[in-house]
Design a protein around this motif. Structure first.
Motif, PDB file in Angstrom:
ATOM      1  N   PRO A  12       0.815  -1.225   0.000  1.00  0.00           N
ATOM      2  CA  PRO A  12       0.000   0.000   0.000  1.00  0.00           C
ATOM      3  C   PRO A  12       0.844   1.269   0.000  1.00  0.00           C
ATOM      4  CG  PRO A  12      -0.025  -1.032   2.175  1.00  0.00           C
ATOM      5  CD  PRO A  12       0.716  -1.973   1.265  1.00  0.00           C
ATOM      6  N   TYR A  13       2.078   1.158   0.449  1.00  0.00           N
ATOM      7  CA  TYR A  13       2.964   2.341   0.483  1.00  0.00           C
ATOM      8  C   TYR A  13       3.494   2.630  -0.921  1.00  0.00           C
ATOM      9  CZ  TYR A  13       2.950   0.896   5.403  1.00  0.00           C
ATOM     10  OH  TYR A  13       2.569   0.504   6.658  1.00  0.00           O
ATOM     11  N   MET A  14       4.002   1.590  -1.572  1.00  0.00           N
ATOM     12  CA  MET A  14       4.506   1.770  -2.943  1.00  0.00           C
ATOM     13  C   MET A  14       3.391   2.291  -3.851  1.00  0.00           C
ATOM     14  SD  MET A  14       7.737   0.473  -3.538  1.00  0.00           S
ATOM     15  CE  MET A  14       8.956  -0.406  -2.552  1.00  0.00           C
ATOM     16  N   ALA A  15       2.156   1.807  -3.583  1.00  0.00           N
ATOM     17  CA  ALA A  15       1.018   2.151  -4.443  1.00  0.00           C
ATOM     18  C   ALA A  15       0.647   3.634  -4.364  1.00  0.00           C
ATOM     19  CB  ALA A  15      -0.181   1.286  -4.063  1.00  0.00           C
ATOM     20  N   LEU A  16       1.177   4.334  -3.371  1.00  0.00           N
ATOM     21  CA  LEU A  16       0.872   5.777  -3.272  1.00  0.00           C
ATOM     22  C   LEU A  16       1.517   6.566  -4.411  1.00  0.00           C
ATOM     23  CD1 LEU A  16       1.231   6.357   0.576  1.00  0.00           C
ATOM     24  CD2 LEU A  16      -0.880   6.380  -0.776  1.00  0.00           C
ATOM     25  N   ASN A  17       2.622   6.058  -4.945  1.00  0.00           N
ATOM     26  CA  ASN A  17       3.271   6.757  -6.071  1.00  0.00           C
ATOM     27  C   ASN A  17       2.486   6.481  -7.349  1.00  0.00           C
ATOM     28  OD1 ASN A  17       5.414   7.708  -4.483  1.00  0.00           O
ATOM     29  ND2 ASN A  17       6.549   5.799  -4.748  1.00  0.00           N
ATOM     30  N   THR A  18       2.219   7.526  -8.099  1.00  0.00           N
ATOM     31  CA  THR A  18       1.502   7.381  -9.368  1.00  0.00           C
ATOM     32  C   THR A  18       2.244   8.190 -10.429  1.00  0.00           C
ATOM     33  OG1 THR A  18       0.175   9.339  -8.938  1.00  0.00           O
ATOM     34  CG2 THR A  18      -0.747   7.229  -8.196  1.00  0.00           C
ATOM     35  N   MET A  19       1.883   7.964 -11.681  1.00  0.00           N
ATOM     36  CA  MET A  19       2.486   8.737 -12.780  1.00  0.00           C
ATOM     37  C   MET A  19       2.179  10.235 -12.603  1.00  0.00           C
ATOM     38  SD  MET A  19       4.161   6.921 -15.082  1.00  0.00           S
ATOM     39  CE  MET A  19       3.928   7.408 -16.797  1.00  0.00           C
ATOM     40  N   GLU A  20       0.955  10.529 -12.162  1.00  0.00           N
ATOM     41  CA  GLU A  20       0.586  11.936 -11.970  1.00  0.00           C
ATOM     42  C   GLU A  20       1.486  12.590 -10.927  1.00  0.00           C
ATOM     43  OE1 GLU A  20      -1.582   9.462 -12.114  1.00  0.00           O
ATOM     44  OE2 GLU A  20      -2.969   9.989 -13.731  1.00  0.00           O
ATOM     45  N   LYS A  21       1.692  11.876  -9.825  1.00  0.00           N
ATOM     46  CA  LYS A  21       2.531  12.444  -8.757  1.00  0.00           C
ATOM     47  C   LYS A  21       3.990  12.525  -9.184  1.00  0.00           C
ATOM     48  CE  LYS A  21      -0.483  10.672  -5.127  1.00  0.00           C
ATOM     49  NZ  LYS A  21      -0.582   9.644  -4.070  1.00  0.00           N
ATOM     50  N   LEU A  22       4.431  11.573 -10.017  1.00  0.00           N
ATOM     51  CA  LEU A  22       5.807  11.632 -10.534  1.00  0.00           C
ATOM     52  C   LEU A  22       5.974  12.871 -11.419  1.00  0.00           C
ATOM     53  CD1 LEU A  22       8.660  10.573 -11.167  1.00  0.00           C
ATOM     54  CD2 LEU A  22       7.629   9.002 -12.831  1.00  0.00           C
ATOM     55  N   TYR A  23       4.984  13.117 -12.257  1.00  0.00           N
ATOM     56  CA  TYR A  23       5.014  14.303 -13.113  1.00  0.00           C
ATOM     57  C   TYR A  23       5.090  15.580 -12.272  1.00  0.00           C
ATOM     58  CZ  TYR A  23       2.784  18.238 -15.473  1.00  0.00           C
ATOM     59  OH  TYR A  23       2.483  19.489 -15.914  1.00  0.00           O
ATOM     60  N   VAL A  24       4.239  15.665 -11.269  1.00  0.00           N
ATOM     61  CA  VAL A  24       4.214  16.867 -10.412  1.00  0.00           C
ATOM     62  C   VAL A  24       5.552  17.016  -9.673  1.00  0.00           C
ATOM     63  CG1 VAL A  24       3.101  17.947  -8.412  1.00  0.00           C
ATOM     64  CG2 VAL A  24       1.693  16.880 -10.182  1.00  0.00           C
ATOM     65  N   ALA A  25       6.114  15.900  -9.226  1.00  0.00           N
ATOM     66  CA  ALA A  25       7.390  15.953  -8.501  1.00  0.00           C
ATOM     67  C   ALA A  25       8.504  16.488  -9.397  1.00  0.00           C
ATOM     68  CB  ALA A  25       7.750  14.565  -7.977  1.00  0.00           C
ATOM     69  N   LEU A  26       8.508  16.067 -10.660  1.00  0.00           N
ATOM     70  CA  LEU A  26       9.527  16.563 -11.595  1.00  0.00           C
ATOM     71  C   LEU A  26       9.267  18.020 -11.963  1.00  0.00           C
ATOM     72  CD1 LEU A  26       9.989  13.462 -13.902  1.00  0.00           C
ATOM     73  CD2 LEU A  26      11.811  14.587 -12.602  1.00  0.00           C
ATOM     74  N   ARG A  27       8.008  18.375 -12.060  1.00  0.00           N
ATOM     75  CA  ARG A  27       7.656  19.750 -12.430  1.00  0.00           C
ATOM     76  C   ARG A  27       8.016  20.734 -11.308  1.00  0.00           C
ATOM     77  NH1 ARG A  27       1.443  20.941 -12.554  1.00  0.00           N
ATOM     78  NH2 ARG A  27       1.934  21.071 -10.336  1.00  0.00           N
ATOM     79  N   ASP A  28       7.639  20.377 -10.066  1.00  0.00           N
ATOM     80  CA  ASP A  28       7.791  21.317  -8.940  1.00  0.00           C
ATOM     81  C   ASP A  28       9.063  21.075  -8.131  1.00  0.00           C
ATOM     82  OD1 ASP A  28       5.307  22.019  -9.825  1.00  0.00           O
ATOM     83  OD2 ASP A  28       4.216  21.288  -8.064  1.00  0.00           O
ATOM     84  N   LEU A  29       9.750  19.958  -8.416  1.00  0.00           N
ATOM     85  CA  LEU A  29      10.891  19.507  -7.601  1.00  0.00           C
ATOM     86  C   LEU A  29      10.489  19.425  -6.120  1.00  0.00           C
ATOM     87  CD1 LEU A  29      13.937  21.204  -9.386  1.00  0.00           C
ATOM     88  CD2 LEU A  29      13.039  18.896  -9.656  1.00  0.00           C
ATOM     89  N   GLU A  30       9.335  18.936  -5.889  1.00  0.00           N
ATOM     90  CA  GLU A  30       8.750  18.694  -4.562  1.00  0.00           C
ATOM     91  C   GLU A  30       7.867  17.450  -4.667  1.00  0.00           C
ATOM     92  OE1 GLU A  30       9.333  20.270  -1.807  1.00  0.00           O
ATOM     93  OE2 GLU A  30      10.176  22.184  -2.426  1.00  0.00           O
ATOM     94  N   PRO A  31       7.629  16.698  -3.614  1.00  0.00           N
ATOM     95  CA  PRO A  31       8.244  16.834  -2.299  1.00  0.00           C
ATOM     96  C   PRO A  31       9.682  16.298  -2.289  1.00  0.00           C
ATOM     97  CG  PRO A  31       6.639  15.030  -2.299  1.00  0.00           C
ATOM     98  CD  PRO A  31       6.609  15.633  -3.671  1.00  0.00           C
ATOM     99  N   ARG A  32      10.540  17.077  -1.591  1.00  0.00           N
ATOM    100  CA  ARG A  32      11.968  16.720  -1.524  1.00  0.00           C
ATOM    101  C   ARG A  32      12.285  15.956  -0.251  1.00  0.00           C
ATOM    102  NH1 ARG A  32      15.425  21.960  -3.644  1.00  0.00           N
ATOM    103  NH2 ARG A  32      13.905  22.488  -5.239  1.00  0.00           N
ATOM    104  N   ILE A  33      13.324  15.155  -0.345  1.00  0.00           N
ATOM    105  CA  ILE A  33      13.859  14.473   0.834  1.00  0.00           C
ATOM    106  C   ILE A  33      14.943  15.373   1.424  1.00  0.00           C
ATOM    107  CG2 ILE A  33      15.161  12.462   1.633  1.00  0.00           C
ATOM    108  CD1 ILE A  33      12.354  11.670   0.769  1.00  0.00           C
TER     109      ILE A  33
END
Ligand code: 13P
Ligand code: SF4
Length: 336
Positions: A277-298
């Protein structure tokens, strides 16, 4: 429409695959994915691997941004090893039941109660717990690393009691086990597995060592995700039962489409309960947003990062070469 409105859902009007590709080039980013991610994420990643492979890739990449499609402790490893890079995780809530089972304050107290033990800690834990550990292991490196530690050395193994128990049985080491479990591998049903084996006589069972002993007892091959994948390709069997998170079957079906892979069942007789269920939280949409906004960061505080890096560096060295105890010396609580 503002594409941000679509976080977690469909981004209307955005060709997500094309945009991820464009942003990857624009940001000089590398996309790393674990085998437990959905097929769309695995297929767009630059590299798909197990925890050890992904740690090595994170350490050696010259990309400026690492988009980590896995769970938080994996993205933290990338940041620990490559602090100068921006590391984004599509969903920061992508945790792990093993990490949750081992809070740093309790782990520190446990270590202090056993000062003559070293801490061999599974990579599925927080950066803070890595900082309190002596050597990190993954499922694919644990045995080799254990073989380099003198037999007389007392060992705490945390946080996965099933992996620790498997290693103890296999190597004859008597280790003190932290009582954590992976909720995904814990969910396989022995009764249903026996029924499935009866339906497919001769089909080998390939299992991850995060499974409990009563599941491993039925396995023909036990290993990390990359080892299970290699065995699935090499095995002469046409039908193979897979006792780990089912998304890994995507790579198997791509590599050897003529074979049939069946996920080991949970108590309800199917394998859907074994989706992480944790891995399943990542989606293509969220990957796109992460690359676009460079967030959320570690982000990791520097003191913790440096202490955690020591135990990770020991793993990387001991997993690649015949390195002994090195500078580990006598057992003591690290990170003080
Ligand atoms: P490996 O890919 O290293 O086998 O780990 C499996 C796992 O559970 C990751 O969370
Ligand atoms: Fe954690 Fe298990 Fe999910 Fe791996 S499969 S991330 S060990 S909960």
């Amino acid at each position: 429409m503002d594409a941000r409105q679509g976080i977690g859902g469909t981004l209307t009007g955005v060709d997500i695959r094309a945009e991820i590709g464009r942003l990857r080039d624009e940001r000089n980013a590398v996309i790393l994915a674990h085998y437990y991610q959905t097929p769309d994420i695995q297929d767009i990643a630059d590299f798909v691997g197990d925890s050890l492979d992904l740690s090595r890739k994170a350490a050696e990449t010259d990309a400026e941004v690492i988009a980590f499609c896995g769970v938080k402790f994996m993205a933290e490893v990338a940041k620990i090893l490559s602090p100068e890079k921006i590391v984004v995780l599509p969903d920061l809530a992508a945790g792990c039941s093993l990490e949750d089972s081992c809070p740093p304050d309790k782990f520190r107290a446990f270590r202090e109660a056993h000062p003559d033990h070293i801490a061999l800690t599974y990579i599925n834990c927080s950066a803070a717990v890595k900082a309190l550990s002596d050597i990190i292991v993954t499922s694919s490196s644990a045995e080799k690393i254990l073989s380099q530690i003198p037999m007389h050395q007392k060992i705490i193994f945390a946080p996965d009691k099933h992996l620790g128990g498997y290693l103890a049985r296999k190597t004859g080491r008597d280790m003190l086990l932290w009582p954590g479990v992976c909720i995904v591998h814990e969910a396989f049903s022995e009764t249903e597995l026996i029924k499935l084996k009866a339906l497919h006589p001769g089909a080998p069972v390939l299992a991850h060592p995060e499974c409990p002993a009563h599941i491993l007892d039925h396995a023909d091959h036990i290993g990390s995700t990359s080892s299970i994948l290699a065995e699935a390709k090499a095995s002469p069997a046409q039908t193979i039962i897979i006792a780990t998170e089912p998304h890994i079957m995507h790579q198997m079906e791509k590599a050897v489409p003529e074979k049939t892979f069946i996920g080991a069942p949970g108590a309800d007789g199917n394998c859907n309960c074994n989706i992480c269920p944790y891995m399943a939280l990542n989606t293509m949409e969220k990957l796109y947003v992460a690359l676009r906004d460079l967030e959320p960061r570690i982000e990791i505080d520097e003191e913790t990062r440096i202490a955690a890096k020591k135990s990770l560096d020991r793993m990387l060295a001991m997993a690649s070469a015949s390195v002994g105890m090195g500078d580990l010396g006598a057992a003591r609580v690290t990170g003080d």
